[in-house]
Design a protein around this motif. Structure first.
Motif, mmCIF file in Angstrom:
data_model
loop_
_atom_site.group_PDB
_atom_site.id
_atom_site.type_symbol
_atom_site.label_atom_id
_atom_site.label_comp_id
_atom_site.label_asym_id
_atom_site.label_seq_id
_atom_site.Cartn_x
_atom_site.Cartn_y
_atom_site.Cartn_z
ATOM 1 N N TYR A 182 -7.050 -6.353 5.380
ATOM 2 C CA TYR A 182 -7.524 -7.025 4.169
ATOM 3 C C TYR A 182 -7.708 -5.957 3.086
ATOM 4 O O TYR A 182 -8.569 -5.092 3.196
ATOM 5 N N LEU A 183 -6.867 -6.017 2.058
ATOM 6 C CA LEU A 183 -6.914 -5.053 0.964
ATOM 7 C C LEU A 183 -7.417 -5.739 -0.300
ATOM 8 O O LEU A 183 -6.816 -6.706 -0.780
ATOM 9 N N VAL A 184 -8.538 -5.235 -0.832
ATOM 10 C CA VAL A 184 -9.122 -5.742 -2.084
ATOM 11 C C VAL A 184 -8.979 -4.638 -3.124
ATOM 12 O O VAL A 184 -9.454 -3.511 -2.915
ATOM 13 N N PHE A 185 -8.329 -4.947 -4.244
ATOM 14 C CA PHE A 185 -7.981 -3.937 -5.233
ATOM 15 C C PHE A 185 -8.435 -4.416 -6.608
ATOM 16 O O PHE A 185 -7.984 -5.451 -7.098
ATOM 17 N N ALA A 186 -9.355 -3.669 -7.229
ATOM 18 C CA ALA A 186 -9.888 -4.032 -8.543
ATOM 19 C C ALA A 186 -9.431 -3.028 -9.598
ATOM 20 O O ALA A 186 -9.577 -1.807 -9.411
ATOM 21 N N VAL A 187 -8.860 -3.531 -10.691
ATOM 22 C CA VAL A 187 -8.465 -2.693 -11.831
ATOM 23 C C VAL A 187 -8.817 -3.432 -13.112
ATOM 24 O O VAL A 187 -9.177 -4.614 -13.083
ATOM 25 N N ARG A 188 -8.669 -2.768 -14.248
ATOM 26 C CA ARG A 188 -9.019 -3.406 -15.518
ATOM 27 C C ARG A 188 -7.937 -4.386 -15.962
ATOM 28 O O ARG A 188 -8.186 -5.560 -16.147
ATOM 29 N N LYS A 189 -6.717 -3.876 -16.157
ATOM 30 C CA LYS A 189 -5.635 -4.695 -16.693
ATOM 31 C C LYS A 189 -4.442 -4.696 -15.743
ATOM 32 O O LYS A 189 -4.345 -3.867 -14.835
ATOM 33 N N ARG A 190 -3.523 -5.623 -15.991
ATOM 34 C CA ARG A 190 -2.360 -5.719 -15.114
ATOM 35 C C ARG A 190 -1.534 -4.435 -15.145
ATOM 36 O O ARG A 190 -0.975 -4.033 -14.134
ATOM 37 N N ALA A 191 -1.484 -3.791 -16.288
ATOM 38 C CA ALA A 191 -0.724 -2.542 -16.399
ATOM 39 C C ALA A 191 -1.296 -1.440 -15.528
ATOM 40 O O ALA A 191 -0.624 -0.431 -15.269
ATOM 41 N N ASP A 192 -2.529 -1.602 -15.070
ATOM 42 C CA ASP A 192 -3.186 -0.580 -14.244
ATOM 43 C C ASP A 192 -2.954 -0.796 -12.751
ATOM 44 O O ASP A 192 -3.457 -0.007 -11.937
ATOM 45 N N ILE A 193 -2.246 -1.845 -12.359
ATOM 46 C CA ILE A 193 -2.040 -2.125 -10.929
ATOM 47 C C ILE A 193 -0.996 -1.165 -10.372
ATOM 48 O O ILE A 193 0.216 -1.366 -10.543
ATOM 49 N N VAL A 194 -1.447 -0.125 -9.714
ATOM 50 C CA VAL A 194 -0.541 0.837 -9.090
ATOM 51 C C VAL A 194 0.064 0.193 -7.836
ATOM 52 O O VAL A 194 -0.621 -0.508 -7.094
ATOM 53 N N PHE A 195 1.365 0.408 -7.626
ATOM 54 C CA PHE A 195 2.093 -0.099 -6.446
ATOM 55 C C PHE A 195 2.163 -1.629 -6.413
ATOM 56 O O PHE A 195 2.267 -2.224 -5.344
ATOM 57 N N GLU A 196 2.127 -2.294 -7.577
ATOM 58 C CA GLU A 196 2.115 -3.761 -7.581
ATOM 59 C C GLU A 196 3.335 -4.344 -6.881
ATOM 60 O O GLU A 196 3.217 -5.234 -6.027
ATOM 61 N N THR A 197 4.527 -3.841 -7.223
ATOM 62 C CA THR A 197 5.755 -4.380 -6.628
ATOM 63 C C THR A 197 5.795 -4.126 -5.131
ATOM 64 O O THR A 197 6.170 -5.006 -4.338
ATOM 65 N N GLU A 198 5.413 -2.925 -4.709
ATOM 66 C CA GLU A 198 5.449 -2.594 -3.282
ATOM 67 C C GLU A 198 4.442 -3.429 -2.496
ATOM 68 O O GLU A 198 4.732 -3.855 -1.371
ATOM 69 N N LEU A 199 3.278 -3.673 -3.067
ATOM 70 C CA LEU A 199 2.287 -4.494 -2.369
ATOM 71 C C LEU A 199 2.810 -5.913 -2.148
ATOM 72 O O LEU A 199 2.600 -6.511 -1.087
ATOM 73 N N GLU A 200 3.491 -6.461 -3.160
ATOM 74 C CA GLU A 200 4.077 -7.792 -3.000
ATOM 75 C C GLU A 200 5.136 -7.770 -1.896
ATOM 76 O O GLU A 200 5.227 -8.697 -1.081
ATOM 77 N N TYR A 201 5.939 -6.711 -1.872
ATOM 78 C CA TYR A 201 6.987 -6.575 -0.855
ATOM 79 C C TYR A 201 6.384 -6.480 0.546
ATOM 80 O O TYR A 201 6.821 -7.177 1.469
ATOM 81 N N LEU A 202 5.368 -5.634 0.705
ATOM 82 C CA LEU A 202 4.743 -5.464 2.021
ATOM 83 C C LEU A 202 4.051 -6.741 2.472
ATOM 84 O O LEU A 202 4.098 -7.102 3.656
ATOM 85 N N ARG A 203 3.408 -7.440 1.540
ATOM 86 C CA ARG A 203 2.725 -8.668 1.900
ATOM 87 C C ARG A 203 3.726 -9.732 2.360
ATOM 88 O O ARG A 203 3.443 -10.491 3.299
ATOM 89 N N ALA A 204 4.889 -9.777 1.723
ATOM 90 C CA ALA A 204 5.903 -10.761 2.103
ATOM 91 C C ALA A 204 6.480 -10.484 3.485
ATOM 92 O O ALA A 204 6.852 -11.406 4.213
ATOM 93 N N ARG A 205 6.532 -9.210 3.864
ATOM 94 C CA ARG A 205 7.147 -8.837 5.146
ATOM 95 C C ARG A 205 6.136 -8.655 6.281
ATOM 96 O O ARG A 205 6.527 -8.530 7.434
ATOM 97 N N SER A 206 4.848 -8.607 5.933
ATOM 98 C CA SER A 206 3.826 -8.325 6.946
ATOM 99 C C SER A 206 2.778 -9.433 6.924
ATOM 100 O O SER A 206 1.862 -9.418 6.085
#
Length: 568
Positions: free
Chosen positions: A361-385
Motif C-alpha cells: 500500500y503506497l500513499v503519496f502526497a504532493v502539492r500539484k500534479r506536476a510534482d508527482i515523481v514516477f507517475e507513469t511508472e507507478l501507473e504501469y506497475l499498478r496495472a501489472r501488479s
C-alpha cells in the motif's frame, strides 16, 4: 465496517475524559452541600481512592480486551484512563494531607511511617508520577517505544500496591480489595502469558527467516567511482541519475531496498559529503538516485547543474537501516511526501520485480500534479501488479485533477488500507510531514515501534564550508607508508592503521563495535571520544561545538595522524 472504525479516536478520548470527570463533579457537588455523611473527609478519601483504582485497573484491561475483541482502537484511550487514575489518587492524597492531617507536613510524614498500609499507597503514588509525566505523544517519541513500554509496565506494580493498601486499610470486609487484587493478578498473568506467546512467535519467525535467507559472504563497505550512464528529468525540479560500474561489470556492492549512497562532491573547490536514497531496485545492474533541486540545496543544485552523462563520481555505499526486504511482514505500508518517494520506489520496484506475495500500500502526497515523481511508472506497475495499491493525493490540485486531494488523514488511510491496525509502516518526506504522520498513526492505535521513518538534513553551504575548514588542518597527515597504533580503550584491542584507514574501518577489521549509519559525516551515529592523540577528519558536519569541546570525533571520517586511543 469494524467497530474500531466506528468511533473516532478523539471522540473515544473525550468520552473517557467526560466519564472520568462525572464522579469527581458529583463528589464535589455533594461536598459543597455537605451530603457526604457524618465523616465527610473519610468518605471523600475512600471514594477518590476507589475511583483511582477503577481507572488504573481499567487501563490494564485494555490489552487483553484488544486481544479478545480485535478492537485495536481501544489503545487510544489507555493513557487517558491511566492519567485519570493518577489524578484521582493525587486528589485522594491531597484530601488526606489537607483535611485529615490539617496541612501538617510533619504529621503526614509520621502517619506514613507509622501506618503500614500507607507505605504501599504512598509508594504507588510516587511511582505514578513519572508515568503521568511521560503520558504524552511527545514523551513517547522522545523516550522511544521500547523504553516507554518498559517504564509503563510499572502500572502492574502500582495497582498491586494500591490493592494491598486497600486490603490493609479495610481490615474487616475484604471482598472489594480482594476483587481488585484478583483482577490485577489475572491481568498480570495474561500479560506474562501473551509475552511468552509473542516470544515464541518471534523465535519461529526468526527461524523461518534464517531458513529462507541463503547464507552468503558479507561484502565490506565499498567506496570508489561510478559512471553516470543516463540522466532523466522526472519533473521540472527532479532529475534521476543512473550510475554504473565504469568497466561495464556488475555493481561493486550489494544493497537492500531503502538504503542510500554517500557522495563525495567538490563544490567551489571544497569537499562536501551528501547522502541520497537509492531509488532503483537492488537487483538491477545500475543504481539510481532521484534528486530534487532545492532552492537552498547546496548539493542538489551542484548535481543538477554540473553532472553530465559519462562523468565519473566518487561514491561510497551502501548505508542505512530504513529498509524492507520482504521477510519482515506479509504487508507493507509506504507513506511518502514529495521527494520522500525515492526509498518507497526502491521498495516497490524490488517487491514487484520479485512477484512478492504480500500486499503493498503506497500513499503519496504532493502539492500539484506536476510534482508527482514516477507517475507513469507507478501507473504501469499498478496495472501489472495486483498486489500493489497506490493512492496519490494532491494538497493543491487544479480543476483537471479527479483523484484524491488534501492532506493524509486517518479516514483516508482507513478507507484505503483494510484492517489498518498494524505495521510495518515506512514514512519518508519533509520533517513536518513525518512528524504529523507519525502522530496521526499513533493516534490511530498503530504501535509506535512499527512506524519507521527516514530523513536526511544536509547542512547549508556556510556550515559545510566552516566544517571543512575546521577539519584538522593544524596537524599534518600521517606520511605515506607509515603506520600508527590505534588503541580501542574499552575493548582492549589495538590496530595498525595507515593514513587511508578511518577509525571506523579499523574498528570493523578489529571486531570493535562502533555504531554507524551514513558513513559520510552527516548523521553523527559514530561519534567517539578521542582519549589520546590527534586525527584529521574529512568532514565533521555532525559535530557541534559542544561535541568538539568534549573531544568527540566522527569515527567514519577520522584518520590518525599519530598513535591514538579512542573510547570504544
Amino acid at each position: 465496517m469494524s467497530t474500531s472504525k466506528l468511533v473516532d479516536n478523539k471522540l473515544a478520548k473525550l468520552i473517557v475524559i467526560v466519564n472520568a470527570c462525572v464522579p469527581a463533579a458529583i463528589l464535589a457537588w455533594d461536598a459543597l452541600h455537605h451530603q457526604l455523611g457524618v465523616n465527610e473527609v473519610n468518605f471523600a478519601i475512600r471514594t477518590t481512592g476507589l475511583l483511582g483504582l477503577v481507572c488504573l485497573v481499567s487501563s490494564l484491561a485494555i490489552t487483553p480486551l484488544r486481544w479478545l475483541t480485535g478492537w485495536q482502537q481501544l489503545i487510544a484511550i489507555r493513557r487517558n484512563l491511566g492519567v485519570a487514575g493518577f489524578m484521582y489518587i493525587a486528589v485522594h492524597f491531597f484530601i488526606f494531607f489537607w483535611w485529615d492531617r490539617e496541612r501538617s507536613v510533619s504529621s503526614t510524614v509520621h502517619e506514613i511511617i507509622d501506618r503500614e498500609y500507607l507505605w504501599f499507597g504512598f509508594g504507588a503514588l510516587l511511582a505514578m508520577v513519572p508515568l503521568a509525566i511521560t503520558s504524552t505523544d511527545a514523551m513517547v517519541s522522545r523516550l522511544g517505544a521500547r523504553r516507554w513500554k518498559t517504564l509503563h509496565r510499572l502500572n502492574y506494580a502500582i495497582v498491586l500496591a494500591g490493592g494491598i493498601h486497600y486490603l490493609l486499610l479495610v481490615k474487616s470486609d475484604l471482598r472489594a480489595p480482594l476483587v481488585f487484587l484478583s483482577v490485577t493478578g489475572a491481568l498480570l498473568g495474561f500479560r506474562v502469558l501473551s509475552r511468552e506467546i509473542d516470544l515464541r512467535r518471534e523465535l519461529v519467525a526468526t527461524k523461518l527467516k534464517l531458513k529462507a535467507t541463503p547464507a552468503k559472504a558479507k561484502r565490506s563497505f565499498w567506496s570508489g567511482e561510478l559512471k553516470i550512464a543516463r540522466i532523466f528529468r522526472e519533473t521540472p525540479d527532479v532529475k534521476t541519475f543512473r550510475m554504473v560500474s565504469p568497466d561495464g561489470g556488475p555493481l561493486p556492492f550489494d544493497h537492500v531496498a531503502g538504503q542510500y549512497l554517500n557522495l563525495a562532491l567538490t563544490i567551489d573547490g571544497k569537499q562536501v559529503k551528501r547522502s541520497y536514497t537509492i531509488a532503483s531496485a537492488p537487483n538491477r545492474a545500475y543504481v539510481e538516485i532521484s534528486v530534487k533541486r532545492a532552492a537552498d540545496g547546496y548539493g542538489s543544485k551542484h548535481l543538477h547543474d554540473t553532472w553530465h552523462e559519462g562523468d565519473l563520481v566518487k561514491v561510497s555505499a551502501p548505508s542505512g537501516k530504513f529498509i524492507f526486504a520482504g521477510h519482515e511482514g506479509d504487508r507493507i505500508v509506504l507513506i511518502a511526501g514529495g521527494i520522500g518517494i525515492t526509498p518507497m520506489m526502491s521498495v516497490t520496484r524490488s517487491l514487484t520485480d520479485r512477484g512478492w506475495r504480500g500486499e503493498i500500500y503506497l500513499v503519496f502526497a504532493v502539492r500539484k500534479r506536476a510534482d508527482i515523481v514516477f507517475e507513469t511508472e507507478l501507473e504501469y506497475l499498478r496495472a501489472r501488479s495486483p498486489k500493489l495499491h497506490v493512492l496519490v493525493t494532491l494538497t493543491d490540485p487544479d480543476a483537471s485533477w479527479t483523484g484524491a486531494h488534501g492532506r493524509i488523514t486517518a479516514d483516508a488511510l482507513r478507507a484505503f488500507i483494510p484492517d489498518f491496525t498494524r505495521g510495518p509502516i515506512m514514512v519518508c518526506g519533509p520533517d513536518p510531514m513525518m512528524t504529523a504522520t507519525r502522530a496521526l498513526l499513533v493516534g490511530m492505535g498503530i504501535p509506535d515501534a512499527e512506524i519507521h521513518q527516514e530523513a536526511f538534513v544536509s547542512p547549508p553551504a556556510a556550515v559545510a564550508e566552516q566544517a571543512a575548514s575546521e577539519a584538522g588542518v593544524d596537524d599534518p597527515p600521517l606520511p605515506d607508508g607509515e603506520v600508527a597504533t590505534l588503541t580501542f580503550a574499552k575493548s582492549g584491542v589495538t590496530a595498525q592503521v595507515t593514513n587511508a584507514t578511518t577509525v571506523l574501518e579499523a574498528a570493523e577489521d578489529a571486531g570493535v563495535d562502533i555504531p554507524f549509519e551514513c558513513r559520510s559525516g552527516i548523521c553523527g551515529q559514530c561519534k567517539t571520544r578521542l582519549v589520546h592523540g590527534k586525527v584529521r577528519m574529512d568532514a565533521q558536519d555532525a559535530l557541534t561545538n559542544q561535541d568538539r569541546s568534549r573531544g568527540l570525533v566522527l569515527a567514519c571520517q577520522s584518520h590518525c595522524t599519530r598513535d591514538c586511543t579512542v573510547d570504544a
